[in-house]
Write an enzyme that holds these catalytic residues in place. Sequence first.
Site, PDB file in Angstrom:
ATOM      1  N   GLU A  88       0.425   2.165 -14.418  1.00 13.38           N
ATOM      2  CA  GLU A  88       0.447   0.711 -14.240  1.00 13.38           C
ATOM      3  C   GLU A  88      -0.816   0.219 -13.532  1.00 13.38           C
ATOM      4  O   GLU A  88      -1.348  -0.853 -13.863  1.00 13.38           O
ATOM      5  CB  GLU A  88       1.719   0.311 -13.485  1.00 13.38           C
ATOM      6  CG  GLU A  88       2.970   0.467 -14.348  1.00 13.38           C
ATOM      7  CD  GLU A  88       4.232   0.722 -13.554  1.00 13.38           C
ATOM      8  OE1 GLU A  88       4.285   0.355 -12.356  1.00 13.38           O
ATOM      9  OE2 GLU A  88       5.190   1.289 -14.124  1.00 13.38           O
TER      10      GLU A  88
ATOM     11  N   TYR B 230       8.801   0.890  -5.910  1.00 11.31           N
ATOM     12  CA  TYR B 230       9.345   2.210  -6.234  1.00 11.31           C
ATOM     13  C   TYR B 230      10.034   2.849  -5.035  1.00 11.31           C
ATOM     14  O   TYR B 230      10.947   3.669  -5.203  1.00 11.31           O
ATOM     15  CB  TYR B 230       8.233   3.115  -6.773  1.00 11.31           C
ATOM     16  CG  TYR B 230       7.877   2.819  -8.205  1.00 11.31           C
ATOM     17  CD1 TYR B 230       8.566   3.408  -9.247  1.00 11.31           C
ATOM     18  CD2 TYR B 230       6.844   1.927  -8.507  1.00 11.31           C
ATOM     19  CE1 TYR B 230       8.237   3.137 -10.564  1.00 11.31           C
ATOM     20  CE2 TYR B 230       6.513   1.644  -9.827  1.00 11.31           C
ATOM     21  CZ  TYR B 230       7.215   2.242 -10.847  1.00 11.31           C
ATOM     22  OH  TYR B 230       6.900   1.961 -12.154  1.00 11.31           O
TER      23      TYR B 230
END
Length: 400
Positions: A140, A98
């Site tokens: 996640e 990310y």
Amino acid sequence: MLSTQSVPVVRATLPAVGASLSSITELFYRRMFEERPELLRDLFNRGNQAGGAQREALAGAIAAFATTLVERPGERPDALLGRIAHKHASLGVTADQYTLVGRHLMGAVGEVLGDAVTPEVGAAWDEVYWLMANALIALEARLYAGAGVEDGAVWHDMEIAERVEESLDTASFELRRPDGRPTGPFTPGQYVSVQVELPDGARQIRQYSLSTAPARKTWRITVKRERPADGRTPEGEVSSWLHAHARPGDVIRVSLPFGDLVLPEGDGPLLLASAGIGITPMLAMLDHLANASAGRQVTVLHADRSPAHHAHRLELDDLVGRLPGGTLHLWYEQPEGLDAPHVRTGLADVTRLALPEDVTAFLCGPLPFMRAVRGDLLTRGVAPRDIHYEVFGPDLWLSK
């Protein structure tokens, strides 16, 4: 929740950013792949990148998330985030990725919008990104923990036990563990990722629904060979490889199951509406219901080009027949002489079905089909929260 100082900035700049999102995401992907070409080779779907579908889906997700932050600050778009998180988990995405995405995405925002991105504007949109990213990272992490694996460690080898040609353009592959142990559990409606090495060395990944119920020693996926309808887009790389090369005894890389298309508990009535290869998650649900001797009312609608194109046609008829409250409705554009009371010619029409007011609907198939069925269900008074869907590929619904 977006900070007090960022709310008016994002609200004021959302129209300009939204109007430029297509350019922003195109530049974002180009710059990221220039730095990390292995991501395009081994993680991202090259077909979706070439056709622009992934860029459009990303733009839609960002716009939907930002709009929720400023218009409904007390809400969090859990359906949007959950769908993305399951897809990411099936690919083995990890938290460190990310940072790379955020750097290139914010760089693209600055380059496309130029002087309009003041430090204040840049900080506000960076906050939007990290609110979304951190929510996904947390979701996640929970999915990985629930699967009992380290973050991203979702891949394992599976052996093809059997291959069956199910229709003119689809084949099913029964998968087993090479060590002979039973396969792991999953929820009917979920999917796995399959990774294959292509002739150019790329290891491309695609998701395929598990098309039988859990509690078996094997899994099954059903793969349609994707062929370009317009003559311009390339053939499906992974589906073409599987159809051409995958045979019993071969070992392929498969992820753990993920996906948020889940049957509700209880005995409430269901509508399972599918078209084409969208039948696959419905088969798993029906197989599960039939094995559980479920007495709930289940209306099954399926649309296809013709009986010859209808994968698992006889299996579908058998599964619905095993349900005391099951009814089957088929629509074929070309019936090819198939004559039965439950078979109609043309496009599927849910308005012709008798549905109870408290029905929960599950949709899977091409986007035009799902939009039409969803629109008709909403017109009939079915609540949006009771209509669930699965998109094969980038969720372009978000950008419409």
